[in-house]
Every structure is written in C-alpha cells, then in structure tokens.
Design a protein around this motif. Structure first.
Motif, PDB file in Angstrom:
ATOM      1  N   SER A  25      34.391  53.819  68.395  1.00 33.69           N
ATOM      2  CA  SER A  25      34.033  52.421  68.104  1.00 33.69           C
ATOM      3  C   SER A  25      35.105  51.440  68.569  1.00 33.69           C
ATOM      4  CB  SER A  25      33.833  52.179  66.619  1.00 33.69           C
ATOM      5  OG  SER A  25      33.408  53.289  65.954  1.00 33.69           O
ATOM      6  N   ASP A 120      32.164  46.533  60.805  1.00 34.98           N
ATOM      7  CA  ASP A 120      31.411  47.538  61.564  1.00 34.98           C
ATOM      8  C   ASP A 120      30.637  48.431  60.594  1.00 34.98           C
ATOM      9  OD1 ASP A 120      30.638  49.025  63.795  1.00 34.98           O
ATOM     10  OD2 ASP A 120      32.394  50.326  63.712  1.00 34.98           O
ATOM     11  N   ALA A 122      28.172  50.477  58.343  1.00 37.49           N
ATOM     12  CA  ALA A 122      26.891  51.128  58.604  1.00 37.49           C
ATOM     13  C   ALA A 122      26.559  52.004  57.418  1.00 37.49           C
ATOM     14  CB  ALA A 122      26.985  51.968  59.863  1.00 37.49           C
ATOM     15  N   GLN A 136      21.314  47.874  56.243  1.00 37.68           N
ATOM     16  CA  GLN A 136      22.273  47.287  57.197  1.00 37.68           C
ATOM     17  C   GLN A 136      22.346  45.771  56.997  1.00 37.68           C
ATOM     18  OE1 GLN A 136      24.247  48.876  59.288  1.00 37.68           O
ATOM     19  NE2 GLN A 136      25.152  46.995  60.060  1.00 37.68           N
ATOM     20  N   LYS A 160      28.403  44.202  62.811  1.00 39.53           N
ATOM     21  CA  LYS A 160      27.341  45.051  63.362  1.00 39.53           C
ATOM     22  C   LYS A 160      25.998  44.605  62.794  1.00 39.53           C
ATOM     23  CE  LYS A 160      27.667  49.697  62.764  1.00 39.53           C
ATOM     24  NZ  LYS A 160      28.142  50.457  63.920  1.00 39.53           N
ATOM     25  N   PHE A 162      21.579  45.515  63.136  1.00 40.36           N
ATOM     26  CA  PHE A 162      20.515  46.311  63.756  1.00 40.36           C
ATOM     27  C   PHE A 162      19.441  45.324  64.201  1.00 40.36           C
ATOM     28  CE2 PHE A 162      21.185  50.549  61.218  1.00 40.36           C
ATOM     29  CZ  PHE A 162      22.359  50.758  61.911  1.00 40.36           C
ATOM     30  N   LYS A 185      26.177  43.142  73.075  1.00 38.17           N
ATOM     31  CA  LYS A 185      25.943  44.588  73.195  1.00 38.17           C
ATOM     32  C   LYS A 185      27.030  45.146  74.117  1.00 38.17           C
ATOM     33  CE  LYS A 185      23.310  48.366  72.833  1.00 38.17           C
ATOM     34  NZ  LYS A 185      23.080  49.059  71.547  1.00 38.17           N
ATOM     35  N   SER A 189      28.312  50.792  73.357  1.00 39.01           N
ATOM     36  CA  SER A 189      27.261  50.995  72.352  1.00 39.01           C
ATOM     37  C   SER A 189      26.007  51.457  73.087  1.00 39.01           C
ATOM     38  CB  SER A 189      27.006  49.672  71.618  1.00 39.01           C
ATOM     39  OG  SER A 189      25.878  49.778  70.795  1.00 39.01           O
ATOM     40  N   SER A 193      20.398  52.787  71.103  1.00 44.46           N
ATOM     41  CA  SER A 193      20.584  52.421  69.694  1.00 44.46           C
ATOM     42  C   SER A 193      20.234  50.950  69.486  1.00 44.46           C
ATOM     43  CB  SER A 193      22.046  52.673  69.317  1.00 44.46           C
ATOM     44  OG  SER A 193      22.422  51.891  68.212  1.00 44.46           O
ATOM     45  N   GLU A 195      21.682  49.160  67.534  1.00 39.53           N
ATOM     46  CA  GLU A 195      22.933  48.508  67.125  1.00 39.53           C
ATOM     47  C   GLU A 195      23.343  47.412  68.123  1.00 39.53           C
ATOM     48  OE1 GLU A 195      26.883  50.739  66.290  1.00 39.53           O
ATOM     49  OE2 GLU A 195      26.942  50.206  68.417  1.00 39.53           O
TER      50      GLU A 195
END
Ligand code: SAM
Length: 309
Positions: A25, A120, A122, A136, A160, A162, A185, A189, A193, A195
């Motif tokens: 990450s 970050d 999750a 999230q 972060k 979603f 993005k 990553s 995903s 994310e």
C-alpha cells in the motif's frame, strides 16, 4: 504457496519488500503524492487505520528529513490492531468508529491542528458487496468526523473509498467540508478492485460548524436516491489515474527476473503483523489441525459416538 510465487505474481508486493515497506500500500500513497503533492508544508499528520504501517512509514520518511524537522513533526497512527513501533510515530490501538478513540487521537494534538489526515481503512471483506461497501462508507465517515476535529483550515484529507453504487452520497458529504474533491486511482491499486482514494483539499467546514462526534451532516439516513439526482443537484467529482504511466501495472504478472540478466533475490517481508487476528487459523492450517469434512467411509471403523463434531 512458495516463498517466491507471490513475488512473481504481485510486483508491488515484491518491490515493497525490496524497498523496506511494510506493505505494498505504500506505493498507493507515494503515487497519490506524485500527482497531488500532499506532503508539501506538512508537519502534523494523522494515519487512521494504519497497521501494519506502510503509510506511517511513508509519512515518517517524507516528513522527517532533518533534525529540525524531527522535533517539529508529529505523526499519530491508529489501528484496531497492534503495530510494531516506527521512528517518530505515536501509535494508538483502537476503533476509529468509537468516540473514545477519536478523543484519544484528538488529545495527542493538544489543541494543535493537523495539516494532513490519511485513512486507508478497510473492513474485513465479506464478499457481500453491499455490506462491504456500507462498512467501508461508515469507516470513511468515521474518519471524516475525526478529521473535522483536528484538521486545520486548508488542510488535506485522503481516504480509501469503494466506488460502489451509493458513492455519490459520500462525495456530497465530502463536498460539505472540502471545495476540492478528486477520486484518485493509483497505478499500484488493481484495476479489478473497486478501491480508489478520495483526495480532499482545502478543508473549509460550513460557517458556524462545530465538530461533534455524532455529526448530523454525516448521518446516512437520507430518504433520497442520490443517483437519480441530476444537473447541479448531483455531485460528480473528477477522476484521476495517478502514478507514472511507466510504473508497473498492478494487474499484470511479472517474471521473477524483471530484466534479462538482472537476476532475482528473495526478500522476506519487512515487518509481519505482530498479532494478526488470523494467527490461530494459520497455526491450525500449518499443523493440519483444521477440522475436515467427513468423507464417505471415513467413520467406518470408528467406535460409535466418537465421530468428529
Ligand atoms: N495503510 C496500511 C499500511 O499501509 O500498512 C494498511 C491498512 S489495511 C489495508 C486496513 C486497516 O484498517 C487494517 O489494519 C484494519 O485493522 C484497519 N481497520 C479496519 N477497521 C478499523 C476501525 N474501525 N478502526 C481502526 N482500524 C480499522
């Protein structure tokens, strides 16, 4: 999985170990910074949901250049899980959705304000998309709420997100506090995903806004389908891919020898989690102690009443 197979599959996992980051990450935050220059003039920062600590490492390395910096820089990291110590990082263990944790973080700042808050966070993904997206979103709102207590006007919040079906509501909530909200993005990553990261700049809460831990502005119980709103009523924020285009593609599989003749050396992980919740499960699996489903005939010769439960 062999010692090197993860290295072959995930290029950022491998690079993280080579460069001494605790998790892949780290590259996400570094690539966000390449695009947004988020560390400029930052001396006080908070890392929410920080374990195992690669974002805190990035903060520590980027903000503490000189002896003078070391004395004025303050970095506070918090996570549900314990984290191995890092130079110049104050560590707290707690749940960011709890008021007590928020108070503890705030008390570390002794009335001072942060220039940057990153999160970050999750949840443990269940695979049920609606639930994962909802949790999230709750984490992000908890992070935003804590942030409103300590971020200085003009400061930056990175978190972060979603990109699920209700993401427009989150954008609207973020836009209450930040004039500039961009979805980023990073190359590291995976495209596969959902994310992404919101980069919220220029913190400017509404006039008269008083931070409190049950923030009605962040209440999700709106009776509105935000996706059906149109025109100026619908908040749409810009989307930006970030990280050098020549950077490695996180969805691609790379050979162990990246360049012909360059060779390959295995590096162990920089810092394994110190007390992960999955420790017992790993132990049971490694020692073949996990219970197994009964196969046909497996209980044939066993005395009555001694079958596994
Ligand atoms: N940024 C970290 C790094 O670079 O090492 C990785 C963070 S990891 C993807 C997500 C973390 O969120 C986990 O360590 C988890 O314990 C933490 N987390 C999830 N829910 C949390 C909560 N409610 N409060 C605090 N931490 C939480």
């Amino acid at each position: 999985m062999g010692r090197s197979s993860k290295d072959k599959r995930d290029i950022y996992y491998r690079l993280a170990k080579e460069e001494g980051w605790r998790a892949r990450s780290a590259f996400k935050l570094l690539q966000i910074n390449e695009e947004f220059n988020i560390f400029k003039d930052v001396s006080k920062a908070v890392d929410l949901c920080a374990a195992p600590g690669s974002w805190s490492q990035v903060l520590s390395r980027k903000l503490r250049h000189s002896e003078a910096d070391k004395s004025k820089v303050k970095i506070v990291a918090v996570d549900l899980q314990a984290m191995a110590p890092l130079p110049g990082v104050i560590q707290l263990q707690g749940d960011i959705t709890k008021e007590s944790t928020a108070k503890e973080i705030i008390s570390q700042f002794e009335g001072e304000q942060a220039d940057l808050v990153v999160c970050d966070g999750a949840p443990d993904v269940t695979g049920l998309h609606d639930i994962d997206e909802y949790i999230q979103a709750q984490l992000l709102l908890a992070a935003l709420n804590i942030t409103t207590h300590m971020l200085k006007p003009g400061g930056t919040f990175v978190a972060k997100i979603f990109r699920g079906k209700d993401v427009t509501l989150l954008y609207s909530q973020l836009k209450i506090f930040f004039p500039n909200v961009t979805v980023a993005k990073p190359r590291s990553s995976r495209n596969s995903s959902i994310e992404a990261f919101v980069v919220c700049q220029g913190y400017a809460p509404p006039v008269g806004y008083k931070p409190n831990m049950s923030n009605p502005l962040l209440d999700q119980h709106y009776d509105v389908d935000f996706n059906s709103l149109e025109g100026p009523n619908r908040v749409i924020v810009p989307f930006l891919a970030c990280g050098d285009l020549s950077a490695y593609d996180s969805d691609k599989t790379y050979p162990l020898e990246l360049e012909p003749g360059a060779g390959y050396a295995y590096h162990p992980p920089t810092q394994s989690p110190i007390d992960p919740p999955y420790k017992t499960a790993c132990y049971l699996k490694k020692n073949d102690l996990l219970s197994k489903p009964e196969t046909a005939g497996s209980g044939k010769d066993r005395p009555a009443g001694t079958g596994s439960t």
